[in-house]
Write a protein that holds these residues in place. Sequence first.
Motif, PDB file in Angstrom:
ATOM      1  N   ASN A 281       0.538  -1.647   0.177  1.00 26.98           N
ATOM      2  CA  ASN A 281       0.119  -0.279  -0.003  1.00 26.98           C
ATOM      3  C   ASN A 281       0.322   1.322  -0.087  1.00 26.98           C
ATOM      4  O   ASN A 281       0.528   2.418   0.700  1.00 26.98           O
ATOM      5  CB  ASN A 281      -0.697  -0.013   1.345  1.00 26.98           C
ATOM      6  N   HIS A 282       2.012   0.940  -0.543  1.00 23.93           N
ATOM      7  CA  HIS A 282       2.821   2.444  -0.806  1.00 23.93           C
ATOM      8  C   HIS A 282       2.663   3.753  -0.605  1.00 23.93           C
ATOM      9  O   HIS A 282       2.839   4.536  -0.570  1.00 23.93           O
ATOM     10  CB  HIS A 282       4.021   2.083  -0.491  1.00 23.93           C
ATOM     11  N   LYS A 283       1.824   3.346  -2.144  1.00 18.85           N
ATOM     12  CA  LYS A 283       1.535   4.678  -2.713  1.00 18.85           C
ATOM     13  C   LYS A 283       0.500   5.554  -1.897  1.00 18.85           C
ATOM     14  O   LYS A 283      -0.010   6.355  -1.822  1.00 18.85           O
ATOM     15  CB  LYS A 283       0.048   3.818  -4.100  1.00 18.85           C
ATOM     16  N   ASN A 284      -0.557   4.769  -0.498  1.00 21.25           N
ATOM     17  CA  ASN A 284      -1.122   5.618  -0.132  1.00 21.25           C
ATOM     18  C   ASN A 284      -1.179   4.608   1.143  1.00 21.25           C
ATOM     19  O   ASN A 284      -2.158   4.332   1.337  1.00 21.25           O
ATOM     20  CB  ASN A 284      -2.169   5.930  -0.595  1.00 21.25           C
ATOM     21  N   PRO A 285      -0.157   4.821   2.131  1.00 23.39           N
ATOM     22  CA  PRO A 285       0.169   3.714   3.402  1.00 23.39           C
ATOM     23  C   PRO A 285      -0.546   4.116   4.182  1.00 23.39           C
ATOM     24  O   PRO A 285      -0.689   3.369   5.148  1.00 23.39           O
ATOM     25  CB  PRO A 285       1.414   4.622   3.805  1.00 23.39           C
ATOM     26  N   ARG A 286      -1.351   4.392   4.341  1.00 23.72           N
ATOM     27  CA  ARG A 286      -2.376   5.010   5.593  1.00 23.72           C
ATOM     28  C   ARG A 286      -4.363   4.978   4.993  1.00 23.72           C
ATOM     29  O   ARG A 286      -5.053   4.049   5.456  1.00 23.72           O
ATOM     30  CB  ARG A 286      -3.226   6.487   6.366  1.00 23.72           C
ATOM     31  N   SER A 287      -4.323   3.646   3.808  1.00 20.48           N
ATOM     32  CA  SER A 287      -5.376   2.958   2.907  1.00 20.48           C
ATOM     33  C   SER A 287      -5.406   1.551   3.116  1.00 20.48           C
ATOM     34  O   SER A 287      -4.536   1.410   3.373  1.00 20.48           O
ATOM     35  CB  SER A 287      -5.254   3.462   1.463  1.00 20.48           C
ATOM     36  N   ARG A 288      -6.620   1.083   2.637  1.00 20.44           N
ATOM     37  CA  ARG A 288      -6.250   0.418   2.441  1.00 20.44           C
ATOM     38  C   ARG A 288      -6.612  -0.749   1.727  1.00 20.44           C
ATOM     39  O   ARG A 288      -6.909  -2.485   0.915  1.00 20.44           O
ATOM     40  CB  ARG A 288      -7.683  -0.633   3.134  1.00 20.44           C
ATOM     41  N   ASN A 289      -5.646  -0.047   0.504  1.00 19.97           N
ATOM     42  CA  ASN A 289      -5.548  -0.429  -0.469  1.00 19.97           C
ATOM     43  C   ASN A 289      -4.581  -0.911  -0.934  1.00 19.97           C
ATOM     44  O   ASN A 289      -3.314  -0.601  -1.815  1.00 19.97           O
ATOM     45  CB  ASN A 289      -5.844   0.400  -2.529  1.00 19.97           C
ATOM     46  N   PHE A 290      -4.284  -2.404  -1.263  1.00 14.99           N
ATOM     47  CA  PHE A 290      -2.905  -3.111  -1.291  1.00 14.99           C
ATOM     48  C   PHE A 290      -2.395  -3.675  -2.639  1.00 14.99           C
ATOM     49  O   PHE A 290      -3.757  -4.226  -3.511  1.00 14.99           O
ATOM     50  CB  PHE A 290      -2.843  -4.208  -0.175  1.00 14.99           C
ATOM     51  N   ASP A 291      -1.939  -3.150  -3.548  1.00 13.60           N
ATOM     52  CA  ASP A 291      -1.988  -3.686  -5.060  1.00 13.60           C
ATOM     53  C   ASP A 291      -0.747  -5.121  -5.186  1.00 13.60           C
ATOM     54  O   ASP A 291       0.027  -4.664  -4.238  1.00 13.60           O
ATOM     55  CB  ASP A 291      -2.159  -3.070  -6.079  1.00 13.60           C
ATOM     56  N   LEU A 292      -0.654  -5.688  -6.256  1.00 18.81           N
ATOM     57  CA  LEU A 292       0.556  -6.627  -6.355  1.00 18.81           C
ATOM     58  C   LEU A 292       0.850  -5.593  -7.495  1.00 18.81           C
ATOM     59  O   LEU A 292       1.596  -4.827  -8.144  1.00 18.81           O
ATOM     60  CB  LEU A 292       0.052  -7.826  -6.835  1.00 18.81           C
ATOM     61  N   PHE A 293       2.658  -5.691  -6.675  1.00 17.54           N
ATOM     62  CA  PHE A 293       3.724  -5.489  -7.782  1.00 17.54           C
ATOM     63  C   PHE A 293       4.535  -6.295  -7.428  1.00 17.54           C
ATOM     64  O   PHE A 293       5.064  -7.680  -6.890  1.00 17.54           O
ATOM     65  CB  PHE A 293       3.885  -4.199  -6.809  1.00 17.54           C
ATOM     66  N   THR A 294       5.489  -6.145  -8.793  1.00 21.90           N
ATOM     67  CA  THR A 294       7.182  -6.943  -9.330  1.00 21.90           C
ATOM     68  C   THR A 294       8.028  -6.194  -9.036  1.00 21.90           C
ATOM     69  O   THR A 294       8.912  -4.981  -9.211  1.00 21.90           O
ATOM     70  CB  THR A 294       7.333  -7.756 -10.312  1.00 21.90           C
TER      71      THR A 294
END
Length: 364
Positions: free
Chosen positions: A298-311
Amino acid sequence: MSSTLPFRRTAALTAVLAAAVASACSSSQSGVATSAQAPLRRAIPADSGERHLTGLTQLTDGGENAEAYFSADGQYITFQSTRDGRTCDQQYVMRADGTGLTKVSRGGKTTCGWFLPGSKQLFFGATHHADSACPPKPDPSAGYVWGIDPYDIYVTDIDGKNMKRLTNYGVYTAEGVLSPDGKRIVFTSLKDGDLDIYTMNVDGSDVKRLTTTPGYDGGPWWSPDGTKIVYRAWHYDNEKDLQAYKDLLAKRMIRPNRMELYVMNADGSDQRRITNLGGANFGPSWTPDGQRIIFSSNHKNPRSRNFDLFTVKLDGTGLEQITFNPEFDGFPMFSPNGTQLIFASNRGATKAGETNLFVADWKD
């Protein structure tokens, strides 16, 4: 596994990550085959940005389902779930197409299942030795924290029979992943007073501690060739923050808002940090070629619950976003033949807090 704390390990941020380490209670009957919703085919919009994923299929429907991992032959999946109204996770096995669902755990709370060679047995973390009921949840006055429940690792047949206890520490011991050669298990444990990474033989012998830096080290995962281990960690650069971590740990809690990815050799040498993204970066595993790490963040918005997958590459370069769902995507694992990716997600949820399992064809 991984994680498996609520880490290797799921819905709204708390529910999502908590199911990652959480696990089951309710019925103590194992080896029970239950009905499963027919897999649902879901389209990925052309403008979603998810260019690596096609043929998205939803394997579960309802509850919090997380940490789904393939057997080495790709025929089975094990995962933890609060399906059927349970208040904490139980461990399940099903065929890779979503059929043949069987509960294999006996109660308490479970997490982080993994198949042994031959796909006829699996191991997972469970707390039923301490209590057949779900462990109490952390005091909400402490804020957003994970409970460090007293898991030990158990082995069972895939029908839930012939269960035996593999570790006997009585404190958090979970997040197990089998080495590619099928000989050793890497796992996280509190057995020596801090959350560190260990390996052992599949029979529980020859336990070796790999990490010793004060702070959380967990979610370990072997590279495809078995020479390296990726993991998530947070180490403290000042005594005040370290003491706050220790104080929470003494109460069997951890605050999971900061984690970065590390890699080390399989013997624990050459430990080095891969990411410096901020936020919570967790659930790392490997691309089939062993050249990149796939993980949730969730590093793009650390206070959010929006987790995405990255490589990301092992030197920290080449960061690429894989999913763009506005809620939670996590716990990724490639199929043994490298053609599919399984993960947990809030996408398509019909009720608040639902997390389901999805599998998609992978396109490089």
